[in-house]
Motif scaffolding. Structure first.
Motif, PDB file in Angstrom:
ATOM      1  N   LEU A  44       0.833  -1.209   0.000  1.00 34.23           N
ATOM      2  CA  LEU A  44       0.000   0.000   0.000  1.00 34.23           C
ATOM      3  C   LEU A  44       0.863   1.253   0.000  1.00 34.23           C
ATOM      4  N   ALA A  45       1.942   1.224   0.764  1.00 34.52           N
ATOM      5  CA  ALA A  45       2.857   2.372   0.773  1.00 34.52           C
ATOM      6  C   ALA A  45       3.556   2.534  -0.569  1.00 34.52           C
ATOM      7  N   ARG A  46       3.767   1.442  -1.280  1.00 34.65           N
ATOM      8  CA  ARG A  46       4.488   1.502  -2.554  1.00 34.65           C
ATOM      9  C   ARG A  46       3.627   2.061  -3.681  1.00 34.65           C
ATOM     10  N   PHE A  47       2.359   1.592  -3.808  1.00 37.68           N
ATOM     11  CA  PHE A  47       1.565   2.047  -4.956  1.00 37.68           C
ATOM     12  C   PHE A  47       0.486   3.080  -4.601  1.00 37.68           C
ATOM     13  N   ILE A  48       0.409   3.532  -3.341  1.00 36.47           N
ATOM     14  CA  ILE A  48      -0.518   4.622  -3.002  1.00 36.47           C
ATOM     15  C   ILE A  48       0.258   5.825  -2.480  1.00 36.47           C
TER      16      ILE A  48
END
Length: 237
Positions: free
Chosen positions: A126-130
């Protein structure tokens, strides 16, 4: 040579404390008052009180012990309409105090398909693609899903119902808006009507008696004493 006698103006006299004088009462020293939290026992510089009230949710306002809600009468849920089958209901009166109810946090349900994924891995993806500016926390909801709080409603709606395939894990994440299943919706809206009441004992034929009888079929809002005095007809709203 003879020693000189001490002068009277050089004599040392010890004053007696006021409290020791018979018939007098010493005043107790008042404890300091903090103008920051409005409590006694310390001063402003030493105050460590949290003024974010958890009762009324007001920020930087007062300590819990000073919350105005703590001094108001406690409401309760009363059972009305028990005079006939299928009329009974519980009623909670409206609150005079305007509460600042915080908006619920935007929460998503993330389902994992095609395999298993740990909560730490979900947080990392979630941290990577948001966004990396948000502290992600994935709480297990079932064997294949997690409940996650999003930074904003707009961010949640932008990602809702989108599938993300994670090739490095061999799974797919599906994000959807999550709603608490325990939230209850009102089953009906009560109607406001005038009701004619008959068969009231003579001792109860007054304003307070009519008001109490109204609760047998509903929640009393008003009693038409003018019509009763003029025509003898009991009307309860």
């Amino acid at each position: 040579m003879a020693a000189r006698a001490p002068r009277e103006d050089r004599a040392i006299v010890q004053e007696q404390p006021v409290a020791a004088i018979p018939g007098t009462v010493a005043k107790a020293k008042k404890p300091p008052i903090c103008f920051h939290c409005k409590l006694s026992g310390h001063i402003n510089d030493d105050c460590k009180a949290d003024l974010d009230c958890v009762v009324c949710t007001k920020k930087n306002s007062h300590v819990v012990a000073k919350c105005p809600l703590m001094k108001l009468p406690r409401p309760d849920a009363s059972f009305f309409g028990f005079g006939n089958n299928e009329l009974g209901f519980f009623r909670i009166p409206e609150f005079d105090y305007k509460l600042e109810t915080p908006d619920p946090a935007p929460t998503a349900l993330i389902r994992v398909s095609g395999g298993k994924l740990l909560a730490e891995a979900v947080q990392t993806e979630l941290a990577r693609f948001i966004t990396k500016e948000w502290v992600w926390e994935a709480l297990p909801h079932s064997d294949d899903s997690f409940v996650v709080v999003f930074p904003s409603v707009d961010e949640l709606q932008r990602m809702a119902y989108v599938d993300f395939t994670l090739k490095n894990h061999g799974v797919t994440l599906t994000i959807s808006e999550w709603k608490d299943a325990t939230d209850a919706e009102p089953s009906c809206q009560l109607d406001e009507v005038w009701v004619h009441v008959k068969g009231v004992p003579h001792a109860w034929r007054h304003y307070l008696g009519f008001w109490a009888l109204g609760f047998v079929i509903g929640a009393t809002l008003d009693v038409d004493m003018y019509t009763y005095r003029k025509m003898g007809v009991i009307c309860v709203w």
